[in-house]
Design a protein around this motif. Structure first.
Motif, short mmCIF file in Angstrom:
data_model
loop_
_atom_site.label_atom_id
_atom_site.label_comp_id
_atom_site.label_asym_id
_atom_site.label_seq_id
_atom_site.Cartn_x
_atom_site.Cartn_y
_atom_site.Cartn_z
N PHE A 175 -23.34 -57.02 4.84
CA PHE A 175 -22.76 -56.76 3.52
C PHE A 175 -21.24 -56.81 3.58
N ASP A 176 -20.70 -56.36 4.64
CA ASP A 176 -19.27 -56.49 4.90
C ASP A 176 -19.15 -56.68 6.41
N GLU A 177 -17.97 -56.61 6.93
CA GLU A 177 -17.80 -56.90 8.35
C GLU A 177 -18.41 -55.87 9.29
N LEU B 131 -40.30 -56.41 -0.44
CA LEU B 131 -40.43 -57.69 0.26
C LEU B 131 -39.23 -58.58 -0.02
N ILE B 132 -38.80 -58.63 -1.28
CA ILE B 132 -37.63 -59.45 -1.64
C ILE B 132 -36.38 -58.91 -0.95
N MET B 133 -36.21 -57.60 -0.99
CA MET B 133 -35.03 -56.99 -0.35
C MET B 133 -35.08 -57.18 1.16
N ASN B 134 -36.26 -57.17 1.73
CA ASN B 134 -36.41 -57.31 3.18
C ASN B 134 -36.09 -58.73 3.65
N THR B 135 -36.23 -59.71 2.76
CA THR B 135 -35.88 -61.08 3.15
C THR B 135 -34.39 -61.20 3.42
N GLU B 136 -33.61 -60.26 2.88
CA GLU B 136 -32.18 -60.25 3.12
C GLU B 136 -31.80 -59.39 4.31
N SER B 137 -32.81 -58.88 5.04
CA SER B 137 -32.49 -58.04 6.19
C SER B 137 -31.75 -58.88 7.23
N ARG B 138 -31.03 -58.18 8.02
CA ARG B 138 -30.11 -58.75 9.01
C ARG B 138 -28.94 -59.45 8.31
N LYS B 139 -28.74 -59.11 7.04
CA LYS B 139 -27.64 -59.66 6.28
C LYS B 139 -26.46 -58.69 6.37
N THR C 133 -22.23 -51.76 12.43
CA THR C 133 -22.10 -52.52 13.67
C THR C 133 -20.82 -52.23 14.45
N LYS C 134 -19.81 -51.70 13.79
CA LYS C 134 -18.53 -51.46 14.48
C LYS C 134 -18.21 -49.97 14.61
#
Length: 142
Positions: free
Chosen positions: A56-58, A46-54, A79-80
């Motif tokens: 980490f680098d470009e 749950l804690i790690m999931n709150t950072e989802s859509r984060k 994403t790239k």
């Protein structure tokens, strides 16, 4: 001797009760420990999931973290990157080595992985096509 019969019966009953409580506790303790571990893992997810859509680098985004039935699922999106641009086998091999060192040494997941937690990593490309999917377990931490 008849005068101590009540006292002997009382102490015998207390000793029997003590032994029964110890046996019951010995049987229920592992189940309580397992339930506590499950609560901790669900909380960690749950804690790690709150950072989802984060990001980490470009080019790397954490999409979701879930826990169910002894497996922590962690999903990332590059994403790239397109799946056609990447050698999936080489990417999986290189990424698994890095993920294993991080998962085993990390304060949050490390102790759980070393005690039997299985972590499933999924990497998708920018169009959500799977690039790599692998597990990190106790044997990867050696």
């Amino acid at each position: 001797m008849k005068q101590y019969r009540g006292l002997i019966i009382f102490f015998s009953a207390m000793i029997l009760l003590f032994v029964l409580v110890q046996v019951w506790h010995a049987q229920s303790a592992p189940e309580e420990k397992k339930q506590e571990r499950e609560r901790q893992l669900k909380g960690l997810a749950l804690i790690m999931n709150t950072e989802s859509r984060k990001m980490f680098d470009e080019s790397t985004r954490l999409d979701s973290v879930t826990y169910k039935d002894g497996i922590m699922h962690i999903s990332y999106t590059l994403t790239k990157v397109s799946k056609n641009e990447v050698d999936s086998d080489a990417f999986a091999k290189d990424t698994k080595a890095v993920a294993a060192s991080v998962s085993c040494a990390e304060k949050g997941l490390g102790p759980f992985v070393k005690s039997g937690l299985l972590v499933n990593y999924t990497f998708n490309d920018s169009s959500n096509s799977p690039i790599a999917d692998f597990h990190i377990g106790r044997s990867d931490c050696l």
